[in-house]
Design an enzyme around this catalytic site. Structure first.
Site, PDB file in Angstrom:
ATOM      1  N   CYS A  43       0.828  -1.211   0.000  1.00  0.00           N
ATOM      2  CA  CYS A  43       0.000   0.000   0.000  1.00  0.00           C
ATOM      3  C   CYS A  43       0.859   1.256   0.000  1.00  0.00           C
ATOM      4  O   CYS A  43       0.526   2.251  -0.674  1.00  0.00           O
ATOM      5  CB  CYS A  43      -0.907   0.014   1.235  1.00  0.00           C
ATOM      6  SG  CYS A  43      -2.049  -1.368   1.326  1.00  0.00           S
ATOM      7  N   ASP A 135     -20.703  12.240 -13.907  1.00  0.00           N
ATOM      8  CA  ASP A 135     -22.117  12.000 -13.607  1.00  0.00           C
ATOM      9  C   ASP A 135     -22.302  11.010 -12.459  1.00  0.00           C
ATOM     10  O   ASP A 135     -23.390  10.496 -12.236  1.00  0.00           O
ATOM     11  CB  ASP A 135     -22.866  11.517 -14.852  1.00  0.00           C
ATOM     12  CG  ASP A 135     -22.314  10.205 -15.404  1.00  0.00           C
ATOM     13  OD1 ASP A 135     -21.335   9.670 -14.841  1.00  0.00           O
ATOM     14  OD2 ASP A 135     -22.854   9.720 -16.422  1.00  0.00           O
TER      15      ASP A 135
END
Length: 221
Positions: A43, A135
């Site tokens: 990570c 959107d």
């Protein structure tokens, strides 16, 4: 979450303050990517490399939002480690890391590792990555195991493909495509219409089947 679904709005605490997701997103694209835990090696490399490439995401009108099930205090401490490991991050750490210690968002978005979801002491998110259009719809998702780090070039390539297809409507990008290379004209587009849109040239590949469906062009810049 399924492709095309609207990402639900949510409130969040992050390393850059609290926000409302829709208000923060505005009219931008977004890459929302989860990580199993803070202070983990793979990570750390991912967040560092994505931070280095932050200007490339900005060029594409794309915001970045990292997610981990650890709390905000750990996130802040982890950012210092990430910057220490990845010394070519310019300036301040450029994007927020979302805190989700109760794992509510992780469950809502399907990021929880199914093998651990019933054990709150050990549950971690898998490496989920969502590309979200302005959107608010999920346009592309990638899921990796905790052991495999993501490829930043591939994330950028996918954004380029999605934005190009949105702009031109009648094309798709082939395997291994990168910007500047040929794109495919969709089979349902007639030759007449394709020639009108791309007057400088279309390449058509004859196939043994006799079906004319491989047409390409580079005229889309």
């Amino acid at each position: 979450m399924f492709l095309g679904e609207i990402i639900p709005n949510f409130e969040a605490q992050t390393t850059q303050g609290s926000f409302n997701f829709y208000e923060w997103l505005e009219d931008s694209w977004c890459v929302l990517f989860s990580h199993p835990a803070d202070f983990t090696p793979v990570c750390t490399t991912e967040l560092g490399r994505i931070a280095v490439f932050f200007p490339e995401f900005t060029k594409r009108n794309c915001k970045l939002l990292a997610h981990s099930v650890d709390d905000l205090k750990k996130h802040v401490e982890w950012v210092n480690d990430i910057k220490n490991y990845c010394l070519d991050i310019p300036g301040e750490f450029p994007y927020p890391i979302l805190a989700d210690p109760e794992r509510k968002l992780a469950v809502q978005l399907g990021m929880i590792n199914a093998e651990q979801e019933r054990d709150p002491e050990v549950v971690q998110t898998v490496r989920s990555l969502f590309i979200i259009s302005p959107d608010k719809r999920l346009r592309l998702s990638m899921t990796y195991p905790a052991s495999t780090g993501r490829n930043v070039d591939e994330i950028l390539r996918c954004i380029d493909s999605l934005q190009l297809v949105d702009r031109l409507k009648i094309v798709a990008t082939p395997a291994n495509w990168t910007p500047g290379e040929k794109v495919m004209i969709l089979p349902e587009v007639t030759d007449q219409y394709a020639n009108m849109l791309f007057p400088k040239g279309i390449d058509s590949v004859p196939m043994p089947s006799g079906i004319k469906y491989i047409r390409t062009t580079t005229q889309y810049q």
